[in-house]
Design a protein around this motif. Structure first.
Motif, short mmCIF file in Angstrom:
data_model
loop_
_atom_site.label_atom_id
_atom_site.label_comp_id
_atom_site.label_asym_id
_atom_site.label_seq_id
_atom_site.Cartn_x
_atom_site.Cartn_y
_atom_site.Cartn_z
N THR A 25 -74.67 -89.75 -49.85
CA THR A 25 -73.48 -89.47 -49.05
C THR A 25 -72.36 -88.84 -49.87
OG1 THR A 25 -72.59 -91.70 -49.41
CG2 THR A 25 -73.95 -91.37 -47.46
N ARG A 26 -72.57 -88.66 -51.15
CA ARG A 26 -71.50 -88.08 -51.98
C ARG A 26 -71.24 -86.63 -51.64
NH1 ARG A 26 -73.89 -90.84 -57.45
NH2 ARG A 26 -73.18 -92.98 -57.01
N ARG A 27 -72.27 -85.94 -51.19
CA ARG A 27 -72.12 -84.55 -50.74
C ARG A 27 -72.43 -84.46 -49.25
NH1 ARG A 27 -71.43 -80.58 -54.38
NH2 ARG A 27 -71.73 -81.06 -56.60
N ALA A 28 -71.90 -83.44 -48.62
CA ALA A 28 -72.17 -83.22 -47.20
C ALA A 28 -73.65 -82.92 -47.01
CB ALA A 28 -71.33 -82.07 -46.68
N GLY A 29 -74.23 -83.46 -45.94
CA GLY A 29 -75.62 -83.19 -45.62
C GLY A 29 -75.75 -81.99 -44.70
N GLU A 30 -76.85 -81.28 -44.82
CA GLU A 30 -77.09 -80.09 -43.99
C GLU A 30 -77.63 -80.53 -42.64
OE1 GLU A 30 -79.58 -77.89 -46.65
OE2 GLU A 30 -78.01 -77.80 -48.18
N LEU A 31 -76.73 -80.73 -41.70
CA LEU A 31 -77.04 -81.48 -40.48
C LEU A 31 -76.65 -80.75 -39.19
CD1 LEU A 31 -75.61 -84.90 -41.77
CD2 LEU A 31 -78.05 -84.36 -41.49
N SER A 32 -76.45 -79.44 -39.25
CA SER A 32 -75.87 -78.79 -38.07
C SER A 32 -76.68 -77.65 -37.50
CB SER A 32 -74.47 -78.26 -38.41
OG SER A 32 -74.57 -77.24 -39.39
N ASN A 33 -77.78 -77.23 -38.11
CA ASN A 33 -78.42 -76.02 -37.63
C ASN A 33 -79.16 -76.18 -36.32
OD1 ASN A 33 -78.03 -75.29 -40.73
ND2 ASN A 33 -78.25 -73.41 -39.55
N PHE A 34 -79.27 -77.39 -35.81
CA PHE A 34 -79.77 -77.57 -34.44
C PHE A 34 -78.82 -76.91 -33.43
CE2 PHE A 34 -76.98 -81.24 -35.06
CZ PHE A 34 -76.26 -81.27 -33.87
N LEU A 35 -77.58 -76.67 -33.84
CA LEU A 35 -76.62 -76.02 -32.95
C LEU A 35 -77.04 -74.59 -32.60
CD1 LEU A 35 -73.32 -77.21 -34.67
CD2 LEU A 35 -74.26 -78.06 -32.51
N ASP A 36 -77.91 -74.00 -33.41
CA ASP A 36 -78.38 -72.64 -33.16
C ASP A 36 -79.56 -72.60 -32.21
OD1 ASP A 36 -76.48 -71.53 -34.85
OD2 ASP A 36 -77.77 -71.70 -36.61
N MET A 37 -80.08 -73.76 -31.80
CA MET A 37 -81.20 -73.80 -30.86
C MET A 37 -80.70 -73.72 -29.42
SD MET A 37 -83.70 -76.61 -32.71
CE MET A 37 -84.82 -76.67 -31.31
N SER A 38 -81.48 -73.10 -28.56
CA SER A 38 -81.07 -72.93 -27.16
C SER A 38 -81.19 -74.22 -26.37
CB SER A 38 -81.93 -71.84 -26.50
OG SER A 38 -83.31 -72.19 -26.53
N ASP A 39 -81.97 -75.19 -26.86
CA ASP A 39 -82.14 -76.46 -26.16
C ASP A 39 -82.76 -77.43 -27.17
OD1 ASP A 39 -82.10 -78.33 -24.14
OD2 ASP A 39 -83.47 -77.26 -22.81
N ASP A 40 -83.01 -78.66 -26.74
CA ASP A 40 -83.66 -79.64 -27.60
C ASP A 40 -84.31 -80.70 -26.72
OD1 ASP A 40 -84.33 -81.14 -30.05
OD2 ASP A 40 -82.78 -79.86 -30.93
N LEU A 41 -84.89 -81.73 -27.35
CA LEU A 41 -85.71 -82.69 -26.60
C LEU A 41 -85.04 -84.05 -26.39
CD1 LEU A 41 -89.24 -82.11 -28.22
CD2 LEU A 41 -88.26 -81.03 -26.18
N LEU A 42 -83.90 -84.32 -27.00
CA LEU A 42 -83.28 -85.63 -26.88
C LEU A 42 -82.58 -85.80 -25.54
CD1 LEU A 42 -81.65 -86.27 -30.38
CD2 LEU A 42 -83.93 -86.88 -29.57
N THR A 43 -82.66 -87.02 -24.99
CA THR A 43 -81.92 -87.29 -23.76
C THR A 43 -80.42 -87.35 -24.01
OG1 THR A 43 -82.18 -89.68 -24.12
CG2 THR A 43 -83.82 -88.60 -22.74
N GLU A 44 -80.04 -87.80 -25.20
CA GLU A 44 -78.63 -87.87 -25.59
C GLU A 44 -78.42 -86.97 -26.81
OE1 GLU A 44 -75.33 -91.07 -27.29
OE2 GLU A 44 -77.27 -91.78 -26.54
N PRO A 45 -77.88 -85.76 -26.61
CA PRO A 45 -77.75 -84.81 -27.72
C PRO A 45 -76.86 -85.34 -28.84
CG PRO A 45 -77.43 -83.71 -25.61
CD PRO A 45 -77.43 -85.18 -25.33
N LEU A 46 -77.13 -84.87 -30.05
CA LEU A 46 -76.29 -85.22 -31.18
C LEU A 46 -74.92 -84.56 -31.05
CD1 LEU A 46 -78.80 -84.78 -34.17
CD2 LEU A 46 -78.31 -86.84 -32.83
N GLU A 47 -73.91 -85.22 -31.58
CA GLU A 47 -72.56 -84.68 -31.54
C GLU A 47 -71.94 -84.75 -32.93
OE1 GLU A 47 -69.99 -86.36 -28.62
OE2 GLU A 47 -71.41 -86.11 -26.98
N ILE A 48 -71.41 -83.62 -33.38
CA ILE A 48 -70.68 -83.56 -34.64
C ILE A 48 -69.20 -83.62 -34.31
CG2 ILE A 48 -70.16 -82.15 -36.67
CD1 ILE A 48 -72.99 -80.94 -36.33
N VAL A 49 -68.52 -84.61 -34.83
CA VAL A 49 -67.11 -84.83 -34.52
C VAL A 49 -66.32 -84.93 -35.82
CG1 VAL A 49 -65.43 -86.35 -33.40
CG2 VAL A 49 -67.72 -86.07 -32.40
N ASP A 50 -65.28 -84.12 -35.92
CA ASP A 50 -64.43 -84.12 -37.13
C ASP A 50 -65.25 -83.92 -38.39
OD1 ASP A 50 -62.12 -84.54 -35.60
OD2 ASP A 50 -62.33 -86.72 -35.71
N GLY A 51 -66.25 -83.06 -38.27
CA GLY A 51 -67.05 -82.70 -39.44
C GLY A 51 -68.05 -83.75 -39.87
#
Length: 369
Positions: A315-341
């Motif tokens: 956790t000392r460095r930021a994790g690469e956790l956002s490129n799902f945002l470039d997908m047109s859709d996904d499979l989760l019933t409750e999508p992930l949310e990035i809030v305040d980085g």
């Protein structure tokens, strides 16, 4: 608590825009959902991304190795026999994402069986991680616009810039534009995907010496042993091993040989079990780590943050956790949310993966849609 079935379900979800980098480009998420079921009726889920240009695995090969080799040997075993499972799977050479998806799906079953979040079983250090966003090949103005959108919409202020083009001037221009347009409050680091020679890498780093880069990842070929050591000796930022460190033995080789002094951990290729081994090796040798991205969908991203939030050093460095945002859709019933980085783990039994049956039926490739 015995395994009764292991399924490998291929699916395809287009990206809104392709991600381009030195070793390839991705237009569609041709992934495999792995589903492990126990005799208690508990189902664990994970995701295997096919990356033939990095690991040699295709969607078809992932499905085949799980269905024809792994499942017949693992069904009937206790879900707690993880080491025995890995011993069996490791008889088959390669196939890292297939093995990792089975491992993480088993961990998901264990967490649900025990009524505990997997992130707590792994270490339970914190409940969220700072997010880094990967920026692929494009003109400087487009890259800056994407980064600005990520900052204004999601609060992301850490960016990994894909480099490795020849000549390297455009990559330098992109990094300079990001720094000049977005100011000093963002973190920038670069990833060459083995696209430059060591001498090209050093020239590019020297050209960007005033941009306050924080990491340089896999700039030159993984098998250029002497060249990589020479570059690390001349590199003034931590040099990250990624494709050259795909399993614990390679991590040891890279760090002890001086070919790298930091490591990218990707749960897509080392699961939870072997990612622990990689992390503990790095901790013991004093090497930094970063939680990497295998161009994961939301399932894979949730696995990454589940592991990354479990330990202090991840956790000392930021994790690469956002490129799902470039997908047109996904499979989760409750999508992930990035809030305040930041992206939060799910404090529920298991990993927190709940699949939308309708979306799976729409995107899976092994049944008529």
């Amino acid at each position: 608590m015995k395994i009764t079935s292991i399924e490998a379900i291929p699916f395809a979800i287009p990206y809104v825009k392709p991600l381009r980098f030195a070793s390839g480009e991705v237009h569609t998420a041709l992934h495999v959902m792995v589903r492990v079921t126990s005799d208690d009726g508990i189902v664990g889920v994970a995701e295997a991304p096919a990356r033939p240009f990095t690991y040699g695995e295709t969607q078809e090969s992932i499905v085949a190795v799980i269905k024809t080799l792994f499942a017949p040997q693992l069904v009937g075993m206790s879900i707690l026999d993880r080491e025995a499972m890995h011993a069996i799977m490791n008889r088959t050479v390669g196939n890292p994402t297939a093995k990792s998806a089975v491992d993480m799906a088993v961990w998901d079953v264990i967490g649900k069986t025990l009524g505990q979040p997997v992130t707590a079983l792994l270490g339970g250090f914190t409940d969220s991680m700072r997010v880094s966003h990967m920026l692929g090949f494009a003109e400087p103005a487009k890259i800056v616009a994407e980064a600005e959108r990520m900052r204004s919409t999601y609060g992301i202020t850490t960016f990994k810039v894909k480099v490795g083009r020849r000549p390297f001037g455009l990559d330098v221009d992109v990094c300079r534009a990001l720094r000049e347009e977005m100011g000093g409050d963002i973190e920038l680091y670069i990833d060459g995907n083995r696209g430059w020679t060591p001498s090209e890498s050093l020239r590019a780093l020297n050209a960007m010496a005033d941009l306050d880069l924080t990491l340089a990842e896999e700039l030159c070929p993984a098998d250029d042993v002497l060249g990589r050591k020479w570059l690390v000796d001349h590199c003034n930022v931590p040099f990250v091993a990624d494709e050259s460190a795909t399993k614990p033995g390679e991590v040891t080789r890279e760090l002890l040989s001086g070919a790298a002094n930091a490591v990218s951990i990707k749960t897509a290729r080392t699961g939870f079990s072997h990612s622990q081994r990689v992390l503990f090796q790095c901790d013991g040798l004093g090497a930094e780590v970063v939680m990497g991205n295998q161009i994961d969908g939301q399932i894979g991203t949730l696995c990454t943050v589940t592991f990354g939030a479990a330990f202090e050093s991840t956790t000392r460095r930021a994790g690469e956790l956002s490129n799902f945002l470039d997908m047109s859709d996904d499979l989760l019933t409750e999508p992930l949310e990035i809030v305040d980085g930041r992206l939060s783990v799910r404090q529920v039994p298991g990993i927190g993966i709940d699949i939308d049956a309708g979306k799976l039926a729409k995107y899976r490739l092994d049944q008529g849609n």
